[in-house]
Design an enzyme around this catalytic site. Structure first.
Site, PDB file in Angstrom:
ATOM      1  N   LYS A 117     -25.338 -39.936 -98.723  1.00  0.00           N
ATOM      2  CA  LYS A 117     -26.095 -41.041 -99.321  1.00  0.00           C
ATOM      3  C   LYS A 117     -25.742 -41.239-100.801  1.00  0.00           C
ATOM      4  O   LYS A 117     -25.227 -40.320-101.436  1.00  0.00           O
ATOM      5  CB  LYS A 117     -27.573 -40.667 -99.244  1.00  0.00           C
ATOM      6  CG  LYS A 117     -28.487 -41.744 -98.705  1.00  0.00           C
ATOM      7  CD  LYS A 117     -29.819 -41.099 -98.323  1.00  0.00           C
ATOM      8  CE  LYS A 117     -30.726 -40.903 -99.531  1.00  0.00           C
ATOM      9  NZ  LYS A 117     -31.491 -42.095 -99.912  1.00  0.00           N
ATOM     10  N   GLY A 118     -26.050 -42.404-101.351  1.00  0.00           N
ATOM     11  CA  GLY A 118     -25.761 -42.658-102.767  1.00  0.00           C
ATOM     12  C   GLY A 118     -26.581 -41.758-103.678  1.00  0.00           C
ATOM     13  O   GLY A 118     -27.748 -41.494-103.394  1.00  0.00           O
ATOM     14  N   GLY A 119     -25.956 -41.283-104.744  1.00  0.00           N
ATOM     15  CA  GLY A 119     -26.685 -40.534-105.765  1.00  0.00           C
ATOM     16  C   GLY A 119     -26.956 -39.062-105.468  1.00  0.00           C
ATOM     17  O   GLY A 119     -27.565 -38.379-106.274  1.00  0.00           O
ATOM     18  N   VAL A 120     -26.484 -38.575-104.305  1.00  0.00           N
ATOM     19  CA  VAL A 120     -26.788 -37.182-103.965  1.00  0.00           C
ATOM     20  C   VAL A 120     -25.830 -36.182-104.621  1.00  0.00           C
ATOM     21  O   VAL A 120     -26.135 -34.999-104.729  1.00  0.00           O
ATOM     22  CB  VAL A 120     -26.791 -36.936-102.433  1.00  0.00           C
ATOM     23  CG1 VAL A 120     -27.913 -37.703-101.771  1.00  0.00           C
ATOM     24  CG2 VAL A 120     -25.449 -37.291-101.816  1.00  0.00           C
ATOM     25  N   ASP A 131     -15.127 -45.707-103.174  1.00  0.00           N
ATOM     26  CA  ASP A 131     -16.446 -46.277-103.448  1.00  0.00           C
ATOM     27  C   ASP A 131     -16.284 -47.421-104.439  1.00  0.00           C
ATOM     28  O   ASP A 131     -15.727 -47.228-105.510  1.00  0.00           O
ATOM     29  CB  ASP A 131     -17.333 -45.181-104.049  1.00  0.00           C
ATOM     30  CG  ASP A 131     -18.786 -45.611-104.200  1.00  0.00           C
ATOM     31  OD1 ASP A 131     -19.050 -46.823-104.154  1.00  0.00           O
ATOM     32  OD2 ASP A 131     -19.639 -44.735-104.387  1.00  0.00           O
ATOM     33  N   CYS A 160     -45.714 -26.930-114.364  1.00  0.00           N
ATOM     34  CA  CYS A 160     -45.376 -25.916-113.359  1.00  0.00           C
ATOM     35  C   CYS A 160     -45.866 -26.345-111.985  1.00  0.00           C
ATOM     36  O   CYS A 160     -45.163 -26.192-110.985  1.00  0.00           O
ATOM     37  CB  CYS A 160     -46.032 -24.578-113.704  1.00  0.00           C
ATOM     38  SG  CYS A 160     -45.100 -23.642-114.901  1.00  0.00           S
TER      39      CYS A 160
HETATM   40  N1  LIG Z   1     -26.849 -30.483-109.322  1.00  0.00           N
HETATM   41  C1  LIG Z   1     -26.979 -31.423-110.236  1.00  0.00           C
HETATM   42  N2  LIG Z   1     -27.745 -31.210-111.337  1.00  0.00           N
HETATM   43  C2  LIG Z   1     -27.879 -32.180-112.261  1.00  0.00           C
HETATM   44  N3  LIG Z   1     -27.298 -33.381-112.211  1.00  0.00           N
HETATM   45  C3  LIG Z   1     -26.513 -33.651-111.141  1.00  0.00           C
HETATM   46  C4  LIG Z   1     -26.306 -32.681-110.110  1.00  0.00           C
HETATM   47  N4  LIG Z   1     -25.473 -33.232-109.197  1.00  0.00           N
HETATM   48  C5  LIG Z   1     -25.177 -34.463-109.630  1.00  0.00           C
HETATM   49  N5  LIG Z   1     -25.783 -34.718-110.798  1.00  0.00           N
HETATM   50  C6  LIG Z   1     -25.748 -35.959-111.578  1.00  0.00           C
HETATM   51  O1  LIG Z   1     -26.348 -36.965-110.780  1.00  0.00           O
HETATM   52  C7  LIG Z   1     -25.666 -38.193-110.893  1.00  0.00           C
HETATM   53  C8  LIG Z   1     -25.203 -38.672-109.526  1.00  0.00           C
HETATM   54  O2  LIG Z   1     -24.231 -37.778-109.017  1.00  0.00           O
HETATM   55  P1  LIG Z   1     -22.908 -38.311-108.299  1.00  0.00           P
HETATM   56  O3  LIG Z   1     -22.053 -37.136-107.998  1.00  0.00           O
HETATM   57  O4  LIG Z   1     -22.289 -39.397-109.099  1.00  0.00           O
HETATM   58  O5  LIG Z   1     -23.547 -38.897-106.980  1.00  0.00           O
HETATM   59  P2  LIG Z   1     -22.892 -39.856-105.856  1.00  0.00           P
HETATM   60  O6  LIG Z   1     -21.416 -39.847-106.033  1.00  0.00           O
HETATM   61  O7  LIG Z   1     -23.325 -39.248-104.553  1.00  0.00           O
HETATM   62  O8  LIG Z   1     -23.501 -41.196-106.043  1.00  0.00           O
HETATM   63  C9  LIG Z   1     -24.522 -37.959-111.864  1.00  0.00           C
HETATM   64  O9  LIG Z   1     -24.952 -38.376-113.134  1.00  0.00           O
HETATM   65  C10 LIG Z   1     -24.346 -36.437-111.855  1.00  0.00           C
HETATM   66  O10 LIG Z   1     -23.865 -35.951-113.092  1.00  0.00           O
HETATM   67 MG   LIG Z   2     -20.103 -41.432-106.349  1.00  0.00          MG
END
Ligand SMILES: Nc1ncnc2c1ncn2[C@@H]1O[C@H](COP(=O)(O)OP(=O)(O)O)[C@@H](O)[C@H]1O
Ligand SMILES: [Mg+2]
Length: 363
Positions: free
Chosen positions: A33-36, A62, A304
């Protein structure tokens, strides 16, 4: 950790090392999914691969390109070396620009009138057959990448819906070919007499615009079919699923895993990203909190408490993930960091936990 301890000998180890060590792997997809954390995981996996392989390429399919963001370096259509590496390259492809290029190449070989016929054929195809632009652009990409000497190519794919579209490209190509064949049957005579009037055919070999288009689509179909056979071979291709420990993401992952298995594409790794304290257990933390909360300020106790609720929810979904995949998949828990994972240094650091996972506290 009651629900997901790793002390069972038969359970795959919680690390992506299996992917790094499988030298035969040429194509590695990273999806979810997006943002994961797909882009982050693609970059981290590739950084680790680059330690063991001679030449590694990351490709973003993408449309919301973010490899440039992740590495803090501007990439484009042609593979470019990542700063600080000697064997890690990145390219970001754009389906729209590629369609324009394909059309441009065909048009270059024709006169003005055939150009407009080609243009309208292309417009007709893209509007009536969704995904044809991506299919053609992907075929161009694969044609190009296969002539290069990368040991391993990592695909940072678009969110789930798009990823699965990639698997339906052969069907899309059949539809496109069918459509042009129909057009040729209906208007073939007219089109060729038209080009006859203009003093010969359109293409370099005197073929009509429809024939040029058919030729191009047949070439594309051939590439896509070959590529799909390759993608269905688990010795050369695998798909790494990325998710976060939340209901929707686990649900989508299950859909993705099912779909991949339906298409015969290997997947045996799930990265669960953004995990709060992967090494700690929610119940133990709750006990600690019960004892300590009296000593905390109101604000601290509130923060917390929110964190605990989140941790509890995450543990539930991580537990489900182990129930679903624990026996067959490597499940890698990646910690939620306090900062974004951008730039070579942070990515390299984060990539370590993919291969040397945090120690789960086993009672
Ligand atoms: N484990 C993590 N802890 C903190 N930030 C994270 C983590 N994994 C990803 N991010 C941040 O979350 C955002 C989305 O991650 P990204 O890899 O670009 O997701 P996707 O490609 O699935 O859309 C980015 O800004 C990335 O730096
Ligand atoms: Mg991406």
């Amino acid at each position: 950790m009651a629900s997901f301890e790793d002390n069972d000998i038969d359970v795959p180890d919680p690390s992506l090392m299996n992917v790094i060590e499988q030298d035969s792997l040429k194509w590695i997809f990273v999806g979810g999914k997006g943002g994961v954390g797909k882009t982050t995981t693609s970059c981290c996996l590739s950084i680790q691969l680059a330690k063991k392989r001679e030449k590694v390429l990351i490709v973003s399919t993408d449309p919301a390109h973010n490899l440039s963001d992740a590495f803090c370096q501007k990439f484009g259509r042609d593979p470019m070396l990542v700063d600080g590496f000697e064997n890690l390259y990145v390219m970001e492809i754009d389906a729209n620009a590629d369609m324009d290029k394909i059309q441009g190449e065909m048009s270059a070989a024709t006169g003005d009138d055939e150009q407009s016929v080609l243009q309208s054929l292309m417009g007709d195809l893209t509007s009536s057959i969704p995904g044809i632009d991506e299919a053609m652009s992907f075929s161009e990409l694969m044609k190009q990448v296969q002539t290069m000497d990368y040991d391993t190519v990592v695909f940072d794919t678009a969110p789930t819906g798009h990823t699965l579209r990639l698997l339906s490209f052969p069907t899309i190509m059949e539809k496109a070919l069918g459509k042009i064949m129909d057009l040729k049957d209906k208007f073939g005579g007219m089109l060729s007499s038209m080009s006859g009037l203009m003093g010969g055919g359109a293409g370099p070999n005197g073929e009509s615009p429809t024939d040029m288009m058919l030729g191009k689509l047949e070439e594309t179909r051939e590439i896509i079919n070959k590529v799909n056979t390759m993608f269905q071979d688990p010795t050369v291709t695998t798909f790494v699923c990325v998710c976060i420990p939340e209901f929707l993401s686990i649900f989508e992952t299950e859909r993705l895993v099912q779909e991949l298995s339906k298409f015969g594409i290997d997947s045996h790794n799930v990265v669960v990203n953004q995990v709060l304290f992967p090494e700690k257990d929610a119940d133990e933390l709750a006990e600690w909190f019960e004892e300590e909360k009296g000593k905390l300020s109101k604000e601290a106790a509130e923060i917390c408490s929110k964190m605990m609720a989140r941790k509890k929810m995450q543990d539930k979904y991580i537990g489900q993930c182990f129930d679903l995949y624990g026996d067959d998949f490597h499940i890698i828990l990646q910690p939620l960091l306090d900062h974004e994972v951008r730039g070579v240094e942070k990515l390299t650091e984060f990539s370590e936990t993919l291969v040397n996972p945090v120690d789960l506290e086993v009672d």
